[in-house]
Design a protein around this motif. Structure first.
Motif, PDB file in Angstrom:
ATOM      1  N   TYR A  51       3.288 -10.961   0.928  1.00 22.52           N
ATOM      2  CA  TYR A  51       2.646  -9.657   1.136  1.00 22.52           C
ATOM      3  C   TYR A  51       3.544  -8.519   0.665  1.00 22.52           C
ATOM      4  CZ  TYR A  51      -1.653 -11.053   3.360  1.00 22.52           C
ATOM      5  OH  TYR A  51      -2.902 -11.562   3.585  1.00 22.52           O
ATOM      6  N   ALA A  52       4.851  -8.631   0.890  1.00 28.69           N
ATOM      7  CA  ALA A  52       5.773  -7.589   0.428  1.00 28.69           C
ATOM      8  C   ALA A  52       5.849  -7.555  -1.100  1.00 28.69           C
ATOM      9  CB  ALA A  52       7.156  -7.824   1.025  1.00 28.69           C
ATOM     10  N   ALA A  53       5.881  -8.729  -1.723  1.00 30.41           N
ATOM     11  CA  ALA A  53       5.973  -8.788  -3.179  1.00 30.41           C
ATOM     12  C   ALA A  53       4.690  -8.331  -3.860  1.00 30.41           C
ATOM     13  CB  ALA A  53       6.310 -10.215  -3.613  1.00 30.41           C
ATOM     14  N   ALA A  54       3.556  -8.520  -3.206  1.00 34.52           N
ATOM     15  CA  ALA A  54       2.272  -8.163  -3.819  1.00 34.52           C
ATOM     16  C   ALA A  54       1.856  -6.730  -3.536  1.00 34.52           C
ATOM     17  CB  ALA A  54       1.194  -9.125  -3.331  1.00 34.52           C
ATOM     18  N   PRO A  56       2.888  -3.842  -4.751  1.00 36.54           N
ATOM     19  CA  PRO A  56       2.607  -3.048  -5.960  1.00 36.54           C
ATOM     20  C   PRO A  56       1.285  -3.443  -6.637  1.00 36.54           C
ATOM     21  CG  PRO A  56       4.874  -3.805  -5.974  1.00 36.54           C
ATOM     22  CD  PRO A  56       4.200  -4.488  -4.831  1.00 36.54           C
ATOM     23  N   LEU A  57       0.955  -4.712  -6.616  1.00 37.67           N
ATOM     24  CA  LEU A  57      -0.313  -5.161  -7.204  1.00 37.67           C
ATOM     25  C   LEU A  57      -1.493  -4.587  -6.431  1.00 37.67           C
ATOM     26  CD1 LEU A  57      -1.871  -7.031  -9.179  1.00 37.67           C
ATOM     27  CD2 LEU A  57      -1.688  -8.795  -7.421  1.00 37.67           C
ATOM     28  N   VAL A  58      -1.400  -4.583  -5.132  1.00 37.23           N
ATOM     29  CA  VAL A  58      -2.475  -4.044  -4.295  1.00 37.23           C
ATOM     30  C   VAL A  58      -2.586  -2.539  -4.481  1.00 37.23           C
ATOM     31  CG1 VAL A  58      -3.242  -3.729  -1.909  1.00 37.23           C
ATOM     32  CG2 VAL A  58      -2.296  -5.921  -2.632  1.00 37.23           C
ATOM     33  N   ASP A  59      -1.447  -1.865  -4.625  1.00 39.69           N
ATOM     34  CA  ASP A  59      -1.478  -0.416  -4.831  1.00 39.69           C
ATOM     35  C   ASP A  59      -2.060  -0.047  -6.192  1.00 39.69           C
ATOM     36  OD1 ASP A  59      -0.394  -0.031  -2.336  1.00 39.69           O
ATOM     37  OD2 ASP A  59       1.668   0.209  -3.067  1.00 39.69           O
ATOM     38  N   LEU A  60      -1.854  -0.911  -7.188  1.00 36.27           N
ATOM     39  CA  LEU A  60      -2.390  -0.655  -8.537  1.00 36.27           C
ATOM     40  C   LEU A  60      -3.909  -0.712  -8.567  1.00 36.27           C
ATOM     41  CD1 LEU A  60      -0.135  -2.474 -11.131  1.00 36.27           C
ATOM     42  CD2 LEU A  60      -0.949  -0.137 -11.237  1.00 36.27           C
ATOM     43  N   ALA A  61      -4.459  -1.704  -7.922  1.00 37.17           N
ATOM     44  CA  ALA A  61      -5.913  -1.908  -7.941  1.00 37.17           C
ATOM     45  C   ALA A  61      -6.405  -1.984  -6.501  1.00 37.17           C
ATOM     46  CB  ALA A  61      -6.256  -3.190  -8.687  1.00 37.17           C
ATOM     47  N   ALA A  69      -5.147 -10.804  -3.059  1.00 35.37           N
ATOM     48  CA  ALA A  69      -4.203 -11.518  -3.933  1.00 35.37           C
ATOM     49  C   ALA A  69      -2.945 -11.992  -3.207  1.00 35.37           C
ATOM     50  CB  ALA A  69      -3.847 -10.655  -5.135  1.00 35.37           C
ATOM     51  N   PRO A  70      -2.402 -11.261  -2.221  1.00 31.36           N
ATOM     52  CA  PRO A  70      -1.218 -11.780  -1.520  1.00 31.36           C
ATOM     53  C   PRO A  70      -1.454 -13.126  -0.844  1.00 31.36           C
ATOM     54  CG  PRO A  70      -1.481  -9.451  -1.058  1.00 31.36           C
ATOM     55  CD  PRO A  70      -2.689  -9.875  -1.829  1.00 31.36           C
ATOM     56  N   VAL A  71      -2.690 -13.411  -0.488  1.00 33.54           N
ATOM     57  CA  VAL A  71      -2.989 -14.720   0.112  1.00 33.54           C
ATOM     58  C   VAL A  71      -2.724 -15.827  -0.908  1.00 33.54           C
ATOM     59  CG1 VAL A  71      -4.780 -16.151   1.138  1.00 33.54           C
ATOM     60  CG2 VAL A  71      -4.660 -13.726   1.702  1.00 33.54           C
TER      61      VAL A  71
END
Length: 157
Positions: A51-54, A56-61, A69-71
Motif C-alpha cells: 500500500y505504501a509503494a502503490a 503514487p500510482l493511486v494518486d496518479l489515477a 492496484a495495491p491489492v
C-alpha cells in the motif's frame, strides 16, 4: 473467451495441484522455514509495504480500479514470500501462482483491462510451467522419495 482464461486459472491449475498432492505422499508443507505466526506477521508487513509503494500510482489515477492496484501488489509480494520460505515444491508452485495472479491483477487494474491475446499467452505460459513443475516434482519423488529442499541439498553434498 475471457471466461475460458478464468476457468483455466481457477479450475485446471488447482485440479492439477490437487492431483499432485494425491499422487505424491508427503507433498504437503509440514515444516516451513518460517513458522505460521511469523509468516502471518510478515504477510501483514508486506501488505502495508504494498500500500505504501502503490500510493503514487493511486494518486496518479484516482479511478476505482487504480485504488485496488495495491491489492495486486500485495499478492505479488506475498507470493514471493511464500515461494522463498517454503521447503516443498508444491508450496513453491502455489507461491508462483500467487505471483502470476498478482501481476495479472495489477496489469488489469492499472491499465483498465488487458487484451485477450496477452492474457491467453500468459495463461498458456503459466500452465506449461505448472505442468513442467508437476512432472519434475513427481520424478523427484520417484527418484528420491521426498521433495524437501533440505534433504535434496544433502544429496548434492
Amino acid at each position: 473467451m475471457a471466461v475460458g482464461v478464468g476457468l483455466l486459472k481457477a479450475g485446471l491449475l488447482p485440479w492439477l495441484l490437487r492431483r499432485v498432492l494425491a499422487q505424491v505422499p508427503g507433498a504437503r508443507e509440514t515444516a516451513p522455514l518460517v513458522n505460521v505466526s511469523a509468516s502471518m506477521l510478515a504477510a501483514a508487513v508486506l501488505v502495508l509495504l504494498a500500500y505504501a509503494a502503490a500510493r503514487p500510482l493511486v494518486d496518479l489515477a484516482p479511478a476505482a480500479t487504480a485504488r485496488a492496484a495495491p491489492v495486486g501488489i500485495a499478492v505479488v509480494l506475498v507470493g514471493f514470500f511464500l515461494a522463498a520460505t517454503r521447503r516443498r515444491a508444491i508450496s513453491q508452485i502455489v507461491g508462483v501462482l500467487l505471483i502470476d495472479n498478482g501481476i495479472a491483477a495489477v496489469a488489469f487494474l492499472a491499465t483498465g483491462g488487458v487484451p485477450l491475446v496477452v492474457e491467453l499467452g500468459v495463461s498458456a505460459d503459466l500452465l506449461l510451467a505448472v505442468l513442467v513443475l508437476q512432472v519434475l516434482t513427481t520424478r523427484l519423488h520417484a527418484a528420491f522419495g521426498d521433495t524437501d529442499l533440505d534433504e535434496l541439498r544433502e544429496l548434492h553434498d
